[in-house]
Scaffold this motif. Structure first.
Motif, short mmCIF file in Angstrom:
data_model
loop_
_atom_site.label_atom_id
_atom_site.label_comp_id
_atom_site.label_asym_id
_atom_site.label_seq_id
_atom_site.Cartn_x
_atom_site.Cartn_y
_atom_site.Cartn_z
N GLY A 17 -19.64 -9.19 1.54
CA GLY A 17 -19.45 -8.72 2.91
C GLY A 17 -18.00 -8.60 3.35
N THR A 18 -17.06 -9.02 2.51
CA THR A 18 -15.63 -8.87 2.82
C THR A 18 -15.11 -7.63 2.11
N PRO A 19 -14.77 -6.58 2.87
CA PRO A 19 -14.24 -5.38 2.23
C PRO A 19 -12.93 -5.71 1.50
N TRP A 20 -12.83 -5.23 0.27
CA TRP A 20 -11.68 -5.57 -0.59
C TRP A 20 -11.29 -4.37 -1.44
N ILE A 21 -9.99 -4.21 -1.59
CA ILE A 21 -9.42 -3.18 -2.47
C ILE A 21 -8.37 -3.85 -3.34
N HIS A 22 -8.44 -3.54 -4.62
CA HIS A 22 -7.39 -3.94 -5.56
C HIS A 22 -6.65 -2.69 -6.00
N LEU A 23 -5.32 -2.73 -5.93
CA LEU A 23 -4.48 -1.63 -6.40
C LEU A 23 -3.67 -2.10 -7.59
N ASP A 24 -3.91 -1.48 -8.74
CA ASP A 24 -3.13 -1.78 -9.94
C ASP A 24 -1.96 -0.81 -9.93
N ILE A 25 -0.80 -1.31 -9.55
CA ILE A 25 0.39 -0.49 -9.35
C ILE A 25 1.33 -0.51 -10.56
N ALA A 26 0.83 -0.96 -11.69
CA ALA A 26 1.70 -1.13 -12.86
C ALA A 26 2.46 0.14 -13.24
N GLY A 27 1.81 1.29 -13.16
CA GLY A 27 2.47 2.53 -13.55
C GLY A 27 3.54 3.00 -12.59
N PRO A 28 3.20 3.21 -11.32
CA PRO A 28 4.17 3.77 -10.38
C PRO A 28 5.07 2.74 -9.69
N ALA A 29 5.04 1.49 -10.07
CA ALA A 29 5.82 0.46 -9.38
C ALA A 29 7.32 0.57 -9.60
N PHE A 30 7.73 1.23 -10.68
CA PHE A 30 9.15 1.25 -11.04
C PHE A 30 9.49 2.59 -11.67
N ASN A 31 10.53 3.22 -11.16
CA ASN A 31 11.02 4.49 -11.73
C ASN A 31 12.15 4.21 -12.71
N GLU A 32 11.95 4.58 -13.96
CA GLU A 32 13.00 4.44 -14.97
C GLU A 32 14.12 5.45 -14.76
N ALA A 50 15.44 8.88 -12.00
CA ALA A 50 15.34 9.36 -10.62
C ALA A 50 14.14 10.28 -10.42
N ASP A 51 13.43 10.06 -9.31
CA ASP A 51 12.35 10.96 -8.94
C ASP A 51 12.92 12.11 -8.10
N GLU A 52 12.05 12.90 -7.48
CA GLU A 52 12.51 14.07 -6.72
C GLU A 52 13.35 13.69 -5.51
N THR A 53 13.26 12.42 -5.06
CA THR A 53 14.08 11.97 -3.93
C THR A 53 15.35 11.26 -4.39
N GLY A 54 15.50 11.09 -5.70
CA GLY A 54 16.66 10.39 -6.24
C GLY A 54 16.45 8.91 -6.44
N LEU A 55 15.26 8.41 -6.15
CA LEU A 55 14.96 6.98 -6.26
C LEU A 55 14.85 6.54 -7.72
N ILE A 56 15.58 5.51 -8.03
CA ILE A 56 15.47 4.83 -9.33
C ILE A 56 15.17 3.37 -9.04
N GLY A 57 14.26 2.76 -9.82
CA GLY A 57 13.95 1.35 -9.65
C GLY A 57 12.63 1.13 -8.94
N ALA A 58 12.52 -0.02 -8.28
CA ALA A 58 11.28 -0.41 -7.61
C ALA A 58 10.93 0.60 -6.52
N THR A 59 9.66 1.00 -6.48
CA THR A 59 9.24 2.07 -5.58
C THR A 59 8.57 1.57 -4.29
N GLY A 60 8.04 0.36 -4.31
CA GLY A 60 7.30 -0.13 -3.15
C GLY A 60 5.97 0.59 -2.97
N VAL A 61 5.45 1.14 -4.06
CA VAL A 61 4.22 1.91 -4.00
C VAL A 61 3.10 1.11 -3.33
N GLY A 62 2.36 1.77 -2.47
CA GLY A 62 1.24 1.16 -1.76
C GLY A 62 1.61 0.69 -0.37
#
Length: 177
Positions: free
Chosen positions: A131-146, A148-160
Motif C-alpha cells: 500500500g506504500t507507493p514506491w519507485i526505484h530509479l537505477d541511475i547507474a548509466g546516466p549518473a556521470f558524464n565521461e 561533455a553532453d550537449e550542454t557542456g556538462l561533464i561529471g555528475a549529472t544529478g539525474v532524477g
C-alpha cells in the motif's frame, strides 16, 4: 565484513542470504526504505547507482525504473518527460521475484546472473510496505558524464532530481499528491 553464504537480519527483521558481497548497496538502501516508512513516509522514490546490469541494458541514456504502483510510476514518468529526463520502466513480473527465493533465508541479495537490474529493484520492493507507493530509479548509466553532453556538462549529472522536484512543485504530473 561479511561473506558469501552469510545470513543477515535486516532492520525490518527479514533475513537475507548473501550470494554476492559486491551487492552491498541494496542492503543499506533496503534498511533506509524501512526506516523512511517507520518515520512516516507514505510515498517513496529511491535513486541509486545500483547495478552495472542497468548500464548494460540501457547504456548511459536512460534511467531504469521499477516500482509497485503503476499510477505513481506514470506520474513520475510524466514529470520526467516534462523536464527532459529519460526513464525506462523495467518489468516486475512474478517470475523475476522468484529468482530471489532462498532455501535458508527470507530472500537472497541477488537473483543470479540474469535480469540483474530487475532483481535488484525487486529485492528493494521486499522492504516496502503493502500500500506504500514506491519507485526505484537505477541511475547507474546516466549518473556521470565521461565527456561533455550537449550542454557542456561533464561529471555528475544529478539525474532524477529535476523530475522529483517537478513532481513536488506541482507539475501537471503531480496532481493529487
Amino acid at each position: 565484513a561479511y561473506h558469501v553464504d552469510d545470513i543477515l537480519t535486516m532492520y525490518n527483521g527479514k533475513t537475507v542470504e548473501v550470494k554476492n558481497t559486491d551487492a552491498e548497496g541494496r542492503l543499506i538502501l533496503a534498511d533506509a526504505l524501512t526506516y523512511a516508512q517507520e518515520k512516516g513516509a507514505t510515498r517513496l522514490i529511491d535513486l541509486a547507482t545500483l547495478t552495472g546490469a542497468c548500464v548494460t541494458a540501457l547504456g548511459t541514456v536512460r534511467t531504469g525504473m521499477i516500482g509497485n504502483d503503476q499510477e505513481w510510476m506514470n506520474r513520475f514518468f510524466s514529470a520526467a518527460t516534462e523536464v527532459h529526463e529519460k526513464i525506462w520502466q523495467l518489468p516486475a513480473d512474478e517470475e523475476y521475484e522468484k529468482l530471489l527465493e532462498s532455501d535458508v533465508a527470507d530472500l537472497k541479495n541477488v537473483g543470479g546472473s540474469e535480469a540483474g537490474a530487475i532483481t535488484a529493484g525487486l529485492f528493494l520492493k521486499q522492504f516496502v510496505h503493502d500500500g506504500t507507493p514506491w519507485i526505484h530509479l537505477d541511475i547507474a548509466g546516466p549518473a556521470f558524464n565521461e565527456k561533455a553532453d550537449e550542454t557542456g556538462l561533464i561529471g555528475a549529472t544529478g539525474v532524477g532530481i529535476k523530475s522529483i522536484l517537478h513532481l513536488l512543485q506541482g507539475g501537471v504530473a503531480s496532481h493529487d499528491r
